[in-house]
Write a protein that holds these residues in place. Structure first.
Motif, PDB file in Angstrom:
ATOM      1  N   PRO A 115       0.796  -1.232   0.000  1.00  0.00           N
ATOM      2  CA  PRO A 115       0.000   0.000   0.000  1.00  0.00           C
ATOM      3  C   PRO A 115       0.830   1.285   0.000  1.00  0.00           C
ATOM      4  O   PRO A 115       0.450   2.260  -0.643  1.00  0.00           O
ATOM      5  N   ASP A 116       1.969   1.296   0.690  1.00  0.00           N
ATOM      6  CA  ASP A 116       2.810   2.495   0.723  1.00  0.00           C
ATOM      7  C   ASP A 116       3.395   2.809  -0.657  1.00  0.00           C
ATOM      8  O   ASP A 116       3.420   3.965  -1.078  1.00  0.00           O
ATOM      9  N   THR A 117       3.869   1.780  -1.354  1.00  0.00           N
ATOM     10  CA  THR A 117       4.427   1.979  -2.693  1.00  0.00           C
ATOM     11  C   THR A 117       3.350   2.462  -3.651  1.00  0.00           C
ATOM     12  O   THR A 117       3.568   3.387  -4.436  1.00  0.00           O
ATOM     13  N   ALA A 118       2.174   1.872  -3.587  1.00  0.00           N
ATOM     14  CA  ALA A 118       1.065   2.290  -4.446  1.00  0.00           C
ATOM     15  C   ALA A 118       0.704   3.748  -4.187  1.00  0.00           C
ATOM     16  O   ALA A 118       0.464   4.521  -5.130  1.00  0.00           O
ATOM     17  N   ALA A 119       0.690   4.153  -2.928  1.00  0.00           N
ATOM     18  CA  ALA A 119       0.372   5.542  -2.576  1.00  0.00           C
ATOM     19  C   ALA A 119       1.435   6.502  -3.115  1.00  0.00           C
ATOM     20  O   ALA A 119       1.108   7.580  -3.621  1.00  0.00           O
ATOM     21  N   GLN A 120       2.703   6.103  -3.035  1.00  0.00           N
ATOM     22  CA  GLN A 120       3.780   6.954  -3.535  1.00  0.00           C
ATOM     23  C   GLN A 120       3.712   7.097  -5.053  1.00  0.00           C
ATOM     24  O   GLN A 120       3.944   8.186  -5.591  1.00  0.00           O
ATOM     25  N   ILE A 121       3.391   6.022  -5.750  1.00  0.00           N
ATOM     26  CA  ILE A 121       3.233   6.077  -7.203  1.00  0.00           C
ATOM     27  C   ILE A 121       2.068   7.001  -7.566  1.00  0.00           C
ATOM     28  O   ILE A 121       2.163   7.817  -8.492  1.00  0.00           O
ATOM     29  N   LEU A 122       0.977   6.897  -6.823  1.00  0.00           N
ATOM     30  CA  LEU A 122      -0.179   7.745  -7.079  1.00  0.00           C
ATOM     31  C   LEU A 122       0.175   9.224  -6.895  1.00  0.00           C
ATOM     32  O   LEU A 122      -0.170  10.064  -7.735  1.00  0.00           O
ATOM     33  N   VAL A 123       0.881   9.546  -5.827  1.00  0.00           N
ATOM     34  CA  VAL A 123       1.294  10.934  -5.594  1.00  0.00           C
ATOM     35  C   VAL A 123       2.180  11.426  -6.727  1.00  0.00           C
ATOM     36  O   VAL A 123       2.005  12.533  -7.252  1.00  0.00           O
ATOM     37  N   HIS A 124       3.148  10.613  -7.132  1.00  0.00           N
ATOM     38  CA  HIS A 124       4.051  10.975  -8.232  1.00  0.00           C
ATOM     39  C   HIS A 124       3.261  11.255  -9.509  1.00  0.00           C
ATOM     40  O   HIS A 124       3.444  12.293 -10.161  1.00  0.00           O
ATOM     41  N   ASN A 125       2.370  10.342  -9.863  1.00  0.00           N
ATOM     42  CA  ASN A 125       1.620  10.474 -11.108  1.00  0.00           C
ATOM     43  C   ASN A 125       0.625  11.636 -11.054  1.00  0.00           C
ATOM     44  O   ASN A 125       0.444  12.343 -12.049  1.00  0.00           O
ATOM     45  N   GLU A 126      -0.003  11.862  -9.919  1.00  0.00           N
ATOM     46  CA  GLU A 126      -0.936  12.991  -9.790  1.00  0.00           C
ATOM     47  C   GLU A 126      -0.187  14.323  -9.849  1.00  0.00           C
ATOM     48  O   GLU A 126      -0.668  15.283 -10.441  1.00  0.00           O
ATOM     49  N   THR A 127       0.998  14.377  -9.263  1.00  0.00           N
ATOM     50  CA  THR A 127       1.809  15.590  -9.331  1.00  0.00           C
ATOM     51  C   THR A 127       2.205  15.877 -10.775  1.00  0.00           C
ATOM     52  O   THR A 127       2.116  17.017 -11.239  1.00  0.00           O
ATOM     53  N   GLY A 128       2.616  14.845 -11.497  1.00  0.00           N
ATOM     54  CA  GLY A 128       2.953  15.017 -12.914  1.00  0.00           C
ATOM     55  C   GLY A 128       1.759  15.427 -13.750  1.00  0.00           C
ATOM     56  O   GLY A 128       1.879  16.224 -14.685  1.00  0.00           O
ATOM     57  N   ARG A 129       0.584  14.918 -13.408  1.00  0.00           N
ATOM     58  CA  ARG A 129      -0.627  15.294 -14.142  1.00  0.00           C
ATOM     59  C   ARG A 129      -0.901  16.785 -13.966  1.00  0.00           C
ATOM     60  O   ARG A 129      -1.168  17.492 -14.936  1.00  0.00           O
ATOM     61  N   ARG A 130      -0.797  17.256 -12.727  1.00  0.00           N
ATOM     62  CA  ARG A 130      -1.078  18.672 -12.468  1.00  0.00           C
ATOM     63  C   ARG A 130       0.020  19.587 -13.025  1.00  0.00           C
ATOM     64  O   ARG A 130      -0.279  20.606 -13.629  1.00  0.00           O
ATOM     65  N   ALA A 131       1.274  19.226 -12.812  1.00  0.00           N
ATOM     66  CA  ALA A 131       2.388  20.102 -13.183  1.00  0.00           C
ATOM     67  C   ALA A 131       2.782  20.017 -14.652  1.00  0.00           C
ATOM     68  O   ALA A 131       3.213  20.999 -15.238  1.00  0.00           O
ATOM     69  N   CYS A 132       2.634  18.818 -15.228  1.00  0.00           N
ATOM     70  CA  CYS A 132       3.154  18.604 -16.581  1.00  0.00           C
ATOM     71  C   CYS A 132       2.090  18.209 -17.600  1.00  0.00           C
ATOM     72  O   CYS A 132       2.397  18.040 -18.774  1.00  0.00           O
ATOM     73  N   GLY A 133       0.855  18.021 -17.151  1.00  0.00           N
ATOM     74  CA  GLY A 133      -0.203  17.665 -18.075  1.00  0.00           C
ATOM     75  C   GLY A 133      -0.211  16.212 -18.493  1.00  0.00           C
ATOM     76  O   GLY A 133      -0.750  15.865 -19.538  1.00  0.00           O
ATOM     77  N   TRP A 134       0.399  15.335 -17.679  1.00  0.00           N
ATOM     78  CA  TRP A 134       0.391  13.917 -18.016  1.00  0.00           C
ATOM     79  C   TRP A 134      -1.052  13.429 -18.102  1.00  0.00           C
ATOM     80  O   TRP A 134      -1.888  13.787 -17.291  1.00  0.00           O
ATOM     81  N   GLU A 135      -1.319  12.623 -19.097  1.00  0.00           N
ATOM     82  CA  GLU A 135      -2.648  12.043 -19.287  1.00  0.00           C
ATOM     83  C   GLU A 135      -2.586  10.539 -19.036  1.00  0.00           C
ATOM     84  O   GLU A 135      -1.565   9.905 -19.317  1.00  0.00           O
ATOM     85  N   PRO A 136      -3.681   9.949 -18.551  1.00  0.00           N
ATOM     86  CA  PRO A 136      -3.717   8.488 -18.410  1.00  0.00           C
ATOM     87  C   PRO A 136      -3.512   7.817 -19.775  1.00  0.00           C
ATOM     88  O   PRO A 136      -3.968   8.354 -20.792  1.00  0.00           O
ATOM     89  N   THR A 137      -2.827   6.681 -19.762  1.00  0.00           N
ATOM     90  CA  THR A 137      -2.554   6.000 -21.026  1.00  0.00           C
ATOM     91  C   THR A 137      -3.740   5.204 -21.523  1.00  0.00           C
ATOM     92  O   THR A 137      -3.833   4.908 -22.698  1.00  0.00           O
TER      93      THR A 137
END
Length: 62
Positions: free
Chosen positions: A37-59
């Motif tokens: 669960p901790d690793t999954a949460a960290q990945i989610l934070v990373h990906n959500e930050t990239g979505r907001r800051a860089c416009g990453w879209e779900p694949t």
């Protein structure tokens, strides 16, 4: 933010160029990956930050 001063000219403020979106990418996982669960949460934070800051879209890949 990672950046550097770009084009410093006389009597003008420096322009900061943010290159962080070029340095990082979303973390993708496969169904077979086993995450605690901790690793999954960290990945989610990373990906959500990239979505907001860089416009990453779900694949959309599953």
């Amino acid at each position: 933010m990672t950046g550097r001063v770009h084009k410093l000219e006389d009597d003008k403020a420096p322009v900061i160029v943010d290159n962080s979106c070029k340095l990082f990418r979303p973390i993708l996982i496969a169904k077979a990956d086993k995450l605690d669960p901790d690793t999954a949460a960290q990945i989610l934070v990373h990906n959500e930050t990239g979505r907001r800051a860089c416009g990453w879209e779900p694949t959309g890949k599953k």
